[in-house]
Design an enzyme around this catalytic site. Structure first.
Site, short mmCIF file in Angstrom:
data_model
loop_
_atom_site.label_atom_id
_atom_site.label_comp_id
_atom_site.label_asym_id
_atom_site.label_seq_id
_atom_site.Cartn_x
_atom_site.Cartn_y
_atom_site.Cartn_z
CE LYS A 113 -4.16 -2.15 0.74
NZ LYS A 113 -3.72 -3.58 0.65
C1 LIG Z 1 -4.35 -4.61 0.24
C2 LIG Z 1 -3.67 -6.15 0.02
C3 LIG Z 1 -3.93 -6.89 -0.92
C4 LIG Z 1 -4.92 -6.76 -2.02
O1 LIG Z 1 -4.54 -5.92 -3.03
P1 LIG Z 1 -6.00 -5.18 -3.82
O2 LIG Z 1 -5.16 -4.23 -4.81
O3 LIG Z 1 -6.88 -4.73 -3.03
O4 LIG Z 1 -6.22 -6.41 -4.68
C5 LIG Z 1 -2.89 -8.09 -0.84
N1 LIG Z 1 -1.90 -8.42 -0.04
C6 LIG Z 1 -1.72 -7.34 0.80
C7 LIG Z 1 -0.65 -7.46 2.04
C8 LIG Z 1 -2.58 -6.21 1.01
O5 LIG Z 1 -2.42 -5.28 1.89
#
Ligand SMILES: *Cc1c(COP(=O)(O)O)cnc(C)c1O
Length: 497
Positions: A113
């Site tokens: 993120k």
């Molecule tokens: C948010 C997240 C995901 C999923 O990603 P999306 O873009 O929502 O599909 C997968 N793994 C981790 C560790 C995340 O924080």
């Protein structure tokens, strides 16, 4: 280039306006009016640039209302070795023959993120200036763990903004709670909610749309915005690391310019894999985009059958950031695939809201099959995969990335496809020490979170991320827990309204 809404193709706004608004008033998501292209020569030339320069180069194609100076400011402020543990920003690990792990978690909160939330505050404050909006922006976030901390870290002490994060009291990992409770910054507020993630999200939505609160906010010179992946300002930064990785693999001689690669993504809200789809449609050579889900396999079924059906049990797993039954960013993909037919999107997403189910046309089903493959696995398989990769390659996966590796192994067995493959790695194993240690060691006895981190350090041999190690001695600033009905009052009080 302008931006339109997936639920109203007549909408025509600049990228700065799309980033400030977050979501369209008609409930749709903003998408670029066309997908810009990038040639193989351009991709190859990115190989000689820093990550920040690559980002500015690709942003220029999407954020056409931003000046070069603005893009330089945003990308250099976000992607540097003060914020990230590595000057490369993202690292590529060669896991096994022709298979690469793209580590997207070297940012300050140890989850992917950060790749978007480190830059979003700069994109947003620049957009505010460009659109002449002279208001303080209040970012409201409901989080199941990773987004909340990454948004706090991104917006902490950013002038002209304040941020408020709500998380479910018993719905985040011990490390995630600690990360949020110790957050520094004068403009941050963190609060636990006595409820689950859905309660947090519903509460935040209710505050967002409450006319009385909006009016009070406006009178106080403020406005709400969102740091969710529905915001185009979070999606665009994710396109960059896929193209950057391709350039890097060419530069390192791992692939030849023009070779197709597969991309595997552990998926929840469909933001990360949608970014890979944009990269493909810009011109990055891709064979298959492989969508990996945990036991909440609504997307696996959708890609394989064309029927989206959320009427199923919500399962709590060891990969909590993928525990989701409504993947918002799918709306952007379907809008493109159905020929930007906004009436069609309104129909499908209306059905999703009223019946929890819709079925796409044969034409869209064929397009889904052409671009995507999909698979899923449960917690037992996820942990077995962590153990297998650890034993064979001395590489320690987090629980989300392990889902992707397992689904890719199954895909390769079923298809015999030997195309070189990049697997997106979305979190540091240290964020999910309990499950990772259970997978490798069998059990974890009675240890506190930091003992587990130390144990995982011994087991994996990986350096403990500084930002996580430091938490042990940081002051706990936020201990508040509120009930579901108290969120509105809490928000108003925090803003002194
Ligand atoms: C948010 C997240 C995901 C999923 O990603 P999306 O873009 O929502 O599909 C997968 N793994 C981790 C560790 C995340 O924080």
């Amino acid at each position: 280039m302008f931006y339109k809404s997936t639920r109203n193709s007549e909408v025509k706004i600049s990228s700065a306006e799309a980033i400030v608004q977050g979501i369209s008033a008609d409930g749709g998501l903003f998408v670029p009016s066309e997908i810009p292209s990038i040639s193989m020569d351009e991709i190859v030339s990115l190989g000689d640039m820093s990550y920040a320069e690559r980002a500015a180069y690709i942003f220029k194609k999407f954020l056409t209302d931003f000046t070069d100076a603005e893009l330089k400011y945003c990308t250099e402020s976000a992607y540097n070795d003060k914020s990230f543990a590595t000057a490369n920003i993202a690292e590529i690990s060669h896991l096994f023959d022709g298979t690469y792990v793209l580590e997207l978690w070297h940012g300050p909160t140890c989850a992917f993120k950060d790749m978007a939330l480190q830059i979003l505050p700069y994109l947003l404050t620049t957009s505010l200036k460009k659109t002449g909006i002279n208001k303080k922006v209040v970012i409201l976030v409901a989080t199941s763990g990773d987004t909340g901390k990454a948004a706090l870290e991104g917006f902490a002490d950013v002038e002209g903004t304040s941020i408020m994060v709500f998380y479910p009291q018993d719905g985040v990992s011990a490390m995630q709670k600690r990360q949020m409770a110790t957050q520094e910054g004068k403009n941050v507020t963190v609060c636990a909610l006595n409820g689950n993630f859905d309660d947090c999200q519903n509460g935040v939505k209710a505050v967002f749309t409450n006319e009385e609160i909006k009016q009070k906010l406006s009178n106080g010179g403020m406005m709400f915005s969102s740091a969710n992946s529905i915001n185009w300002g979070r999606l665009a930064p994710q396109i960059i690391y896929y193209i950057s990785t391709y350039a890097e693999l060419v530069k390192d001689g791992e692939i030849n310019a023009g070779d197709k690669i597969n991309v595997v993504v552990p998926t929840g809200n469909f933001g990360n894999i949608l970014a890979a789809y944009y990269a493909k449609n810009m011109g990055m050579p891709v064979n298959k985009l492989i969508c990996a889900s945990n036991a909440n396999n609504v997307l696996t079924d959708f890609i394989n059958t064309g029927i989206y059906d959320r009427n199923r049990k919500f399962i709590t797993t060891v990969s909590p950031s993928m525990d989701i039954l409504i993947s918002s960013n799918l709306e952007r993909l379907l809008y493109i695939m159905c020929g930007e037919n906004d009436a069609q999107i309104r129909d499908w997403f209306g059905k999703l809201a009223s019946e929890g189910r819709y079925e796409v046309t044969d034409d869209v089903k064929a397009k889904l099959k052409a671009d995507f493959a999909a698979g899923c696995c449960d917690d037992v398989q996820t942990k077995a995969c962590i153990k297998e990769i650890y034993d064979k390659y001395s590489y320690t996966l987090d629980t989300h990335t392990a889902v992707a590796v397992k689904v890719y192994e199954d895909y390769k067995k079923a298809t015999g496809d030997n195309t070189k493959t990049v697997i997106a790695s979305t979190a540091s194993p240290y964020k999910f020490s309990t499950a990772v240690l259970e997978a490798i060691e069998g059990s974890v006895g009675d240890m506190d979170e930091f003992d587990k981190v130390e144990k995982l350090h011994q087991v994996s041999g990986y350096d403990v991320p500084k930002s996580l190690a430091e938490l042990k001695d940081k002051e706990i600033r936020f201990t508040g827990v509120i009930g579901r009905d108290e969120m509105k009052d809490f928000v108003l009080k925090s803003l002194s309204l």
